[in-house]
Design an enzyme around this catalytic site. Structure first.
Site, PDB file in Angstrom:
ATOM      1  N   TYR A 149       0.906  -1.161  -0.336  1.00 28.31           N
ATOM      2  CA  TYR A 149       0.188   0.246   0.326  1.00 28.31           C
ATOM      3  C   TYR A 149       0.749   1.150  -0.175  1.00 28.31           C
ATOM      4  O   TYR A 149       0.126   2.321   0.272  1.00 28.31           O
ATOM      5  CB  TYR A 149      -0.869   0.072   0.969  1.00 28.31           C
ATOM      6  CG  TYR A 149      -1.949  -0.757   0.893  1.00 28.31           C
ATOM      7  CD1 TYR A 149      -2.113  -2.157   0.985  1.00 28.31           C
ATOM      8  CD2 TYR A 149      -3.560  -0.125   1.116  1.00 28.31           C
ATOM      9  CE1 TYR A 149      -3.350  -2.865   0.283  1.00 28.31           C
ATOM     10  CE2 TYR A 149      -4.715  -0.786   0.369  1.00 28.31           C
ATOM     11  CZ  TYR A 149      -4.511  -2.610   0.521  1.00 28.31           C
ATOM     12  OH  TYR A 149      -5.546  -2.973   0.471  1.00 28.31           O
ATOM     13  N   LYS A 178       2.473 -15.373   2.431  1.00 23.56           N
ATOM     14  CA  LYS A 178       3.090 -15.534   1.446  1.00 23.56           C
ATOM     15  C   LYS A 178       4.371 -15.784   1.503  1.00 23.56           C
ATOM     16  O   LYS A 178       4.746 -16.107   0.169  1.00 23.56           O
ATOM     17  CB  LYS A 178       1.758 -15.888   0.703  1.00 23.56           C
ATOM     18  CG  LYS A 178       1.998 -16.061  -1.164  1.00 23.56           C
ATOM     19  CD  LYS A 178       0.759 -17.370  -0.434  1.00 23.56           C
ATOM     20  CE  LYS A 178       0.981 -17.989  -1.780  1.00 23.56           C
ATOM     21  NZ  LYS A 178       0.541 -19.563  -1.745  1.00 23.56           N
ATOM     22  N   ASP A 186      -3.460 -18.084   0.945  1.00 25.74           N
ATOM     23  CA  ASP A 186      -4.078 -19.119   0.359  1.00 25.74           C
ATOM     24  C   ASP A 186      -4.985 -20.647   1.455  1.00 25.74           C
ATOM     25  O   ASP A 186      -6.171 -20.452   1.174  1.00 25.74           O
ATOM     26  CB  ASP A 186      -3.894 -19.738  -0.896  1.00 25.74           C
ATOM     27  CG  ASP A 186      -3.188 -20.486  -0.530  1.00 25.74           C
ATOM     28  OD1 ASP A 186      -1.922 -20.933   0.574  1.00 25.74           O
ATOM     29  OD2 ASP A 186      -1.173 -21.062  -1.719  1.00 25.74           O
ATOM     30  N   ASP A 220      -6.643  -6.774   4.518  1.00 25.53           N
ATOM     31  CA  ASP A 220      -8.208  -6.516   3.705  1.00 25.53           C
ATOM     32  C   ASP A 220      -8.481  -7.651   2.762  1.00 25.53           C
ATOM     33  O   ASP A 220     -10.117  -7.193   2.803  1.00 25.53           O
ATOM     34  CB  ASP A 220      -7.387  -5.481   2.237  1.00 25.53           C
ATOM     35  CG  ASP A 220      -7.973  -4.917   1.560  1.00 25.53           C
ATOM     36  OD1 ASP A 220      -9.474  -4.639   2.277  1.00 25.53           O
ATOM     37  OD2 ASP A 220      -8.213  -4.718   0.178  1.00 25.53           O
ATOM     38  N   ASP A 273     -12.770  -8.938   4.520  1.00 20.28           N
ATOM     39  CA  ASP A 273     -13.710  -8.803   3.787  1.00 20.28           C
ATOM     40  C   ASP A 273     -15.003 -10.114   3.845  1.00 20.28           C
ATOM     41  O   ASP A 273     -16.132 -10.836   3.609  1.00 20.28           O
ATOM     42  CB  ASP A 273     -14.393  -8.555   1.905  1.00 20.28           C
ATOM     43  CG  ASP A 273     -14.631  -7.109   2.146  1.00 20.28           C
ATOM     44  OD1 ASP A 273     -13.466  -6.032   2.638  1.00 20.28           O
ATOM     45  OD2 ASP A 273     -14.675  -6.465   0.692  1.00 20.28           O
TER      46      ASP A 273
HETATM   47  C1  IPM Z   1     -10.710  -0.643   3.170  1.00 24.87           C
HETATM   48  C2  IPM Z   1     -10.619  -0.311   1.913  1.00 24.87           C
HETATM   49  C3  IPM Z   1      -8.990   0.340   1.244  1.00 24.87           C
HETATM   50  C4  IPM Z   1      -7.625  -0.916   1.810  1.00 24.87           C
HETATM   51  C5  IPM Z   1      -9.299   0.754  -0.136  1.00 24.87           C
HETATM   52  C6  IPM Z   1     -10.749   1.994  -0.096  1.00 24.87           C
HETATM   53  C7  IPM Z   1      -7.780   1.905  -0.358  1.00 24.87           C
HETATM   54  O1  IPM Z   1     -10.593  -1.385   0.959  1.00 24.87           O
HETATM   55  O2  IPM Z   1     -10.729   0.292   3.878  1.00 24.87           O
HETATM   56  O3  IPM Z   1     -10.644  -2.134   3.463  1.00 24.87           O
HETATM   57  O4  IPM Z   1      -7.573  -1.409   0.543  1.00 24.87           O
HETATM   58  O5  IPM Z   1      -7.321  -0.319   2.654  1.00 24.87           O
HETATM   59 MN    MN Z   2     -11.843  -3.309   1.988  1.00 26.58          MN
END
Ligand code: IPM
Ligand code: MN
Ligand code: NAD
Length: 364
Positions: free
Chosen positions: A142, A193, A226, A250, A254
């Site tokens: 990042y 990884k 993975d 990240d 999710d």
């Molecule tokens: C998050 C988002 C951000 C990230 C993006 C918007 C840059 O997906 O906060 O999870 O990847 O950190």
């Molecule tokens: Mn995210």
């Protein structure tokens, strides 16, 4: 001030899309819970986001970081991302800018199933899905080191460097172990990884090996990312704490959010212990539903609970969490969770619940 004081100053950055819809609900609930507890919170709103960028060309205003660091205890953030800004420049400058410049090295993303019906996993219940992801938040892929060469030609080359420092890796791994110890949690899983990213994640391996020796009381293990993605779906009950790099954190957060009911419910904190920290739902600006009034505010509301707990107000955080649990129990929820309520109605319901709850306590 931070850590248990009576008063706190909160910077509110609602941002774009549904960020601007859900954040006011969280503020409303915070005001209800903290006024009833006679703990004043002062809110100052900032209009940083796509509109301002398109209007004035400003992303993170000059002096903005210093202002937040020096004059605020915490930041309540919505989301950034707008189809009119395809480069995502403003989000990179503001969100990643604040994470980096405030040195918010811990991205804490709890995955907690609050009602059995919300998980897509068969036969899993609340007791199976209760973990926290600690995502390294200040380095990795990042940081924006890289570039493009021969752009627009058939020989175009794009490079994006994965930057990992010993200090950065060590402090997030150590944080995970300390959190385990302080919260009576048994199991830490570090994920990388290192079989493919031998340089960058070889460092994670070496640091993990060193640090885990200091925490013999904690059950620690390693999984490649993975395999972790597979295992967390197969049997989420085997995880208490997952610690990983910025990008993998990240993605896995999710995935975790969906195991617990979806992005609409997932909170997060970008934390540097003892310093001004930033709290935001895991979800983005959701342009596909923005403006319709149907975004789920519970992720933002649970985020506000994390924020006041960070400020030392645990009882008030628990009141907010019980209000959210009650809304789920009553099925007073938005369409993403199968309900038919709108964003503002859910916010109002929570405010009302908090008010009644407080009244009931006073009458005892
Ligand atoms: C998050 C988002 C951000 C990230 C993006 C918007 C840059 O997906 O906060 O999870 O990847 O950190
Ligand atoms: Mn995210
Ligand atoms: P997203 O999280 O915005 O949406 C993904 C899906 O989840 C969509 O179908 C959306 O409708 C749904 N969803 C998300 N939050 C919801 C909520 N509260 N209630 C109901 N449904 C919800 O991810 P995306 O579509 O990949 O990204 C959209 C924009 O947001 C992009 O510009 C992205 O960069 C940005 N983004 C920002 C942040 C942040 O500011 N922290 C986080 C993630 C994505």
């Amino acid at each position: 001030m931070r850590n248990g004081g009576l008063k706190a100053r909160i910077a509110v950055i609602p941002g774009d899309g549904i960020g601007a819809e859900v954040t006011p609900q969280a503020v409303k609930v915070l005001k209800a819970v903290c006024s009833s507890a006679e703990r004043p919170l002062e809110f100052v709103e900032f209009d940083w986001g796509a509109d301002k960028y398109l209007r004035e060309g400003v992303t993170l205003p000059p002096g903005g970081v210093e202002l937040l660091r020096e004059e605020f205890d915490a930041i309540l953030f919505g989301a950034l991302g707008d189809p009119r800004v395809p480069s995502n420049q403003h989000a990179a400058d503001i969100l990643l800018g604040l994470r980096f410049k405030l040195d918010l090295y811990v991205n804490a993303r709890p995955v907690e199933l609050l009602h059995d019906r919300l998980t897509p996993l068969r036969d899993r219940t609340e007791k199976d899905i209760r973990l926290i992801v600690f995502r390294e938040n200040t380095e990795g892929i990042y940081v924006g080191v890289g570039g493009v060469f021969r752009q627009g030609t058939p020989d175009e080359i794009a490079v994006q460097e994965d930057v990992n420092s010993r200090k950065g890796v060590e402090r997030i791994i150590r944080y995970a172990f300390e959190y385990a110890r302080q919260n009576g949690v048994r199991r830490v899983c570090m994920s990388d990884k290192s079989n493919a990213m031998t340089f960058a994640h070889g460092l994670w391996q070496r640091v993990f090996k060193e640090v885990r020796q200091e925490y013999a009381d904690i059950d620690s293990r390693h999984l490649y990312i993975d395999t972790l993605a597979m295992e967390i779906v197969r049997d989420p009950s085997q995880f208490d704490i997952i610690v990983t790099c910025n990008l993998f954190g990240d993605i896995i957060s999710d995935l975790g959010a969906q195991l617990a009911g979806g992005l609409g419910l997932a909170p997060s904190g970008n934390i540097h212990p003892g310093k001004t920290s930033l709290f935001e739902p895991v979800h983005g600006s959701a342009p596909n539903i923005a403006g319709k009034g149907i975004a789920n505010p519970l992720g933002s509301v649970l985020t506000s609970a994390m924020m006041i707990e960070f400020l030392g107000w645990k009882p008030q955080a628990e009141v907010i969490r019980s209000a959210v649990r009650a809304a789920l129990q009553e099925n007073y929820v938005t369409p993403d969770l199968g309900g038919n309520k709108n964003t503002v109605a859910v916010g109002d319901w929570l405010v009302n619940f908090v008010g009644k709850n407080h009244l009931a306590k006073q009458l005892k």
